[in-house]
Design an enzyme around this catalytic site. Structure first.
Site, mmCIF file in Angstrom:
data_model
loop_
_atom_site.group_PDB
_atom_site.id
_atom_site.type_symbol
_atom_site.label_atom_id
_atom_site.label_comp_id
_atom_site.label_asym_id
_atom_site.label_seq_id
_atom_site.Cartn_x
_atom_site.Cartn_y
_atom_site.Cartn_z
ATOM 1 N N HIS A 1 0.826 -1.211 0.000
ATOM 2 C CA HIS A 1 0.000 0.000 0.000
ATOM 3 C C HIS A 1 0.859 1.260 0.000
ATOM 4 C CE1 HIS A 1 -3.207 -2.781 1.944
ATOM 5 N NE2 HIS A 1 -3.037 -3.020 0.660
HETATM 6 C C1 FAD Z 1 -2.228 -9.817 -3.583
HETATM 7 C C2 FAD Z 1 -2.846 -8.460 -3.418
HETATM 8 C C3 FAD Z 1 -3.873 -8.275 -2.488
HETATM 9 C C4 FAD Z 1 -4.452 -7.017 -2.336
HETATM 10 N N1 FAD Z 1 -5.504 -6.887 -1.473
HETATM 11 C C5 FAD Z 1 -6.124 -5.681 -1.339
HETATM 12 C C6 FAD Z 1 -7.283 -5.532 -0.506
HETATM 13 O O1 FAD Z 1 -7.749 -6.471 0.135
HETATM 14 N N2 FAD Z 1 -7.866 -4.304 -0.441
HETATM 15 C C7 FAD Z 1 -7.376 -3.233 -1.114
HETATM 16 O O2 FAD Z 1 -7.945 -2.151 -0.989
HETATM 17 N N3 FAD Z 1 -6.291 -3.361 -1.915
HETATM 18 C C8 FAD Z 1 -5.667 -4.536 -2.049
HETATM 19 N N4 FAD Z 1 -4.585 -4.675 -2.888
HETATM 20 C C9 FAD Z 1 -4.124 -3.480 -3.606
HETATM 21 C C10 FAD Z 1 -5.027 -3.218 -4.796
HETATM 22 O O3 FAD Z 1 -5.101 -4.326 -5.617
HETATM 23 C C11 FAD Z 1 -4.516 -1.982 -5.539
HETATM 24 O O4 FAD Z 1 -4.558 -0.878 -4.643
HETATM 25 C C12 FAD Z 1 -5.379 -1.603 -6.731
HETATM 26 O O5 FAD Z 1 -5.685 -2.713 -7.519
HETATM 27 C C13 FAD Z 1 -4.654 -0.519 -7.525
HETATM 28 O O6 FAD Z 1 -5.375 -0.216 -8.683
HETATM 29 P P1 FAD Z 1 -4.740 0.737 -9.777
HETATM 30 O O7 FAD Z 1 -5.679 0.729 -10.916
HETATM 31 O O8 FAD Z 1 -4.375 2.046 -9.165
HETATM 32 O O9 FAD Z 1 -3.327 0.061 -10.156
HETATM 33 P P2 FAD Z 1 -3.003 -1.380 -10.796
HETATM 34 O O10 FAD Z 1 -3.992 -2.379 -10.437
HETATM 35 O O11 FAD Z 1 -1.584 -1.653 -10.457
HETATM 36 O O12 FAD Z 1 -3.129 -1.130 -12.367
HETATM 37 C C14 FAD Z 1 -2.168 -0.384 -13.068
HETATM 38 C C15 FAD Z 1 -2.079 -0.926 -14.473
HETATM 39 O O13 FAD Z 1 -1.204 -0.081 -15.193
HETATM 40 C C16 FAD Z 1 -0.378 -0.860 -16.047
HETATM 41 N N5 FAD Z 1 0.835 -0.073 -16.288
HETATM 42 C C17 FAD Z 1 1.793 0.299 -15.398
HETATM 43 N N6 FAD Z 1 2.723 1.043 -15.997
HETATM 44 C C18 FAD Z 1 2.365 1.170 -17.290
HETATM 45 C C19 FAD Z 1 2.921 1.836 -18.399
HETATM 46 N N7 FAD Z 1 4.046 2.556 -18.305
HETATM 47 N N8 FAD Z 1 2.295 1.748 -19.605
HETATM 48 C C20 FAD Z 1 1.139 1.036 -19.718
HETATM 49 N N9 FAD Z 1 0.565 0.389 -18.682
HETATM 50 C C21 FAD Z 1 1.159 0.465 -17.481
HETATM 51 C C22 FAD Z 1 -0.149 -2.156 -15.276
HETATM 52 O O14 FAD Z 1 0.152 -3.231 -16.155
HETATM 53 C C23 FAD Z 1 -1.495 -2.341 -14.575
HETATM 54 O O15 FAD Z 1 -2.378 -3.149 -15.311
HETATM 55 C C24 FAD Z 1 -3.984 -5.919 -3.090
HETATM 56 C C25 FAD Z 1 -2.957 -6.106 -4.032
HETATM 57 C C26 FAD Z 1 -2.389 -7.360 -4.200
HETATM 58 C C27 FAD Z 1 -1.311 -7.539 -5.222
#
Ligand code: FAD
Ligand code: SF4
Length: 594
Positions: free
Chosen positions: A521
């Site tokens: 986080h």
């Molecule tokens: C095992 C695990 C358990 C978790 N459990 C919880 C939970 O219980 N509760 C909770 O609130 N959160 C939890 N989290 C955290 C949560 O999953 C994330 O906070 C959330 O999914 C983030 O979403 P996001 O869209 O900001 O980023 P991400 O899900 O990381 O998505 C970002 C995307 O951007 C893409 N990307 C990155 N850089 C580039 C680039 N330069 N060009 C093109 N694409 C790019 C990546 O491939 C990815 O698909 C957990 C995470 C994990 C790994």
């Protein structure tokens, strides 16, 4: 590398297709905008990647982490202090980055929190209740979010409806209900699905904490408790408590994920939307005036450089990569830790975790029954829910116990201190304690410090020759004191629960390391606020300096709450999309005056 190709111009390009990106893409294309999303990972979906008919493979998903982006493809460097040399992180540690479309949201656990109203106004509230000296101790760099919980409530509500969150309200329109969390901010309505069942470990925790005068409640989670159709028209099935949840995809369509909740509505016959996979965005291209941008550059799967022109750019590439792309593209002034001037990279924080491992002799916890987000928590020692007047810190932690996964390989490490690591002694202990292990996990607030920041590494580069992100960070004195306080509370609770053996832990007692197994986080680096001299984006997550750039994710949090982040990431994404589809589409330009 020379530019090979230019794609047709679109209304909006979304960089990263996890929770934040897919929610924004869905809202923008619903408003008839032409949208392209670009993700560096491959296509991934419940079928064929993690179907119900395939056994959950613990070695593949939980041990080897095959759903994550491997560190040899994408990593960061890290040091604790300015005078050290940062070195690359070689393991997942704090950066469990999504390795395919859906990002981390395909494999997350599902704890679906709202932050506490206090979290959005830590600086103002601290000054008001405890005085200026507590807010400005020379190390902390507190700042409000430029938005209140009440302003974000409609977006929290829509996010929960989309994810089908299972829970029980504790505060319904200002009225405490006694069955949910009495410390939560007022909710406009109940959760979309009822809370999940109370499993054995939760029963023991609930009884002990109630007897201690505390207020246990079931953690809200995006593992839906009954069949559910979300506002985008997607159907989810009830969770079967299969216990192979966090780090796995859900073959049952019960765990909310971009794949389950958003993709079907977005991808089925939608002429407004196009997804480009295996394409890494390397730069946001600035216009000649320096006050807006013209599109992004990405490297496609053949290694060719491609320009994607667009009127609006949404960076939704997760906290770390959002910050890196801003730095690589020269959007806004980088943060200087010596003067506290500049905004990009500012206020990196993590989560301050302590707690206690517990072992019981007589009880059978049945850990193999569980769901990713399922557990009980008390918020009595979270946020500012208790009086800090006589304490030497602000903030706190949600103290929770989990009923989520009895995965046999991972749990082989969960044995009392002193247990032999192999042989008959190990086997005897594991067969005894597999059934009887529990944890109290204190998920703590993290306060930003002046010397905690992100910039570009001067030495190490990624496979495209671009600088890695460099993290400089160590725990604040404030957070160390908080972690010790909440660890001692966890020990008291563990004793009351009747554990025969208790082993307390406190990740903040040692220097910060990226190898920490506590959580991923990470927050900050492009924080939101009302003042352009201390924030990179305004309260709609619009860049102060380039009005057609929106930077969405936990990069916007100026401080971390004692909760998981994704509910707040989802709500902020929906708020940013609302601002784009409403005011910005009618009159492009700054949505807020600094
Ligand atoms: C095992 C695990 C358990 C978790 N459990 C919880 C939970 O219980 N509760 C909770 O609130 N959160 C939890 N989290 C955290 C949560 O999953 C994330 O906070 C959330 O999914 C983030 O979403 P996001 O869209 O900001 O980023 P991400 O899900 O990381 O998505 C970002 C995307 O951007 C893409 N990307 C990155 N850089 C580039 C680039 N330069 N060009 C093109 N694409 C790019 C990546 O491939 C990815 O698909 C957990 C995470 C994990 C790994
Ligand atoms: S515990 Fe429930 S939500 Fe999680 S993977 Fe199993 S069925 Fe899906």
């Amino acid at each position: 590398m020379t530019t090979r190709r230019t794609n047709p111009k679109v209304d909006a390009v979304i960089v990263g297709f996890g929770w934040a990106g897919s929610l924004m893409a869905a809202e923008l294309s619903r408003a008839n905008m032409n949208v392209v999303a670009i993700d560096r990972g491959p296509w991934r979906d419940t079928f064929p990647d993690t179907p119900l008919t395939a056994d959950p493979d613990e070695l593949r998903w939980k041990t080897r982490r095959e759903l994550l982006a491997p560190p040899h493809d994408t990593t960061l460097t890290m040091r604790n202090t300015l005078d050290q040399t940062a070195v690359p992180q070689r393991d997942f540690g704090i950066s469990e980055l999504g390795g395919g479309v859906g990002g981390q949201g395909f494999q997350w656990a599902g704890m679906a929190w709202r932050f506490n109203p206090w979290d959005f106004r830590v600086r103002s509230e601290t000054i008001q209740r405890y005085g200026m000296a507590r807010a400005e101790d020379g190390e902390l760099q507190l700042q409000d979010w430029g938005i209140t919980y009440a302003e974000l409530e409609p977006d929290y509500d829509r996010w929960e409806q989309i994810a089908g969150v299972a829970g029980q309200a504790g505060n319904l329109r200002g009225k405490l209900t006694s069955r949910g969390n009495p410390f939560e901010g007022p909710r406009s309505r109940e959760y979309p699905t009822p809370k999940l069942k109370t499993l054995r470990m939760m029963e023991i925790f609930n009884k002990a904490t109630s007897e201690m005068g505390l207020h246990p409640f079931t953690i809200p989670c995006a593992n839906v408790s009954q069949a559910y159709v979300n506002p985008l028209g997607v159907t989810m099935a009830p969770c079967t408590y299969c216990g192979f949840c966090s780090s796995y995809g859900c073959g049952n369509y019960s765990k909310a994920s971009p794949q389950t909740c958003v993709f079907p509505a977005l991808l089925n016959n939608n002429p407004n939307f196009r997804l480009i996979t295996n394409a890494c965005v390397t730069r946001v291209n600035k216009a000649a005036d320096g006050k807006s941008v013209t599109g992004v550059t990405y490297i496609d799967q053949n290694g060719s450089e491609v320009l994607q022109p667009a009127d609006i750019i949404c960076l939704t590439a997760f906290q770390m990569e959002n910050v890196r792309l801003m730095l690589l593209s020269g959007i806004s002034k980088p943060y200087d830790p010596l003067t506290s001037e500049g905004v990009v990279g500012r206020n990196f924080s993590f989560q301050t975790v302590s707690g206690a491992d517990l072992w019981f002799e007589e009880d059978h916890i049945n850990p193999f029954i569980g769901a990713g987000g399922l557990g009980s928590q008390i918020d009595d020692y979270n946020s500012d829910n208790f009086d800090h007047s006589s304490l030497d810190f602000i903030g706190g932690a949600g103290i929770l116990t989990l009923s989520r996964d009895g995965t046999p390989i991972a749990n082989a490490n969960k044995l009392p201190p002193g247990t032999p690591r192999w042989g008959s002694g190990f086997k005897r202990a594991y067969s005894n304690y597999y059934q009887n292990y529990g944890v109290l996990f204190n998920q703590g607030t993290s306060m930003p410090i002046k010397r905690g920041y992100l910039d570009l590494d001067p030495t190490y580069k990624d496979p495209f020759g671009l600088p890695l992100l460099r993290l400089t960070y160590d725990y604040a004195r404030n957070d160390r004191a908080m972690a010790t306080f909440t660890m001692n509370r966890a020990i008291q609770i563990g004793k009351r629960m009747g554990a025969s053996q208790i082993s307390a832990f406190n990740f903040a007692e040692k220097p910060f390391t990226t190898a920490i197994g506590a959580s991923n986080h990470t927050i900050g680096g492009a924080v939101m606020g009302a003042d352009p001299t201390s924030s990179a984006v305004n309260s709609h997550l619009q860049s102060w300096d380039c009005h057609n750039v929106f930077v969405v994710g936990a990069s916007a949090f100026p401080n971390n709450g004692g909760y998981n982040p994704t509910g707040t990431v989802g709500a902020l994404a929906l708020r940013a999309a609302r601002a784009i589809c409403g005011n910005y589409a009618r009159k492009p330009g700054a949505l807020q005056k600094g």
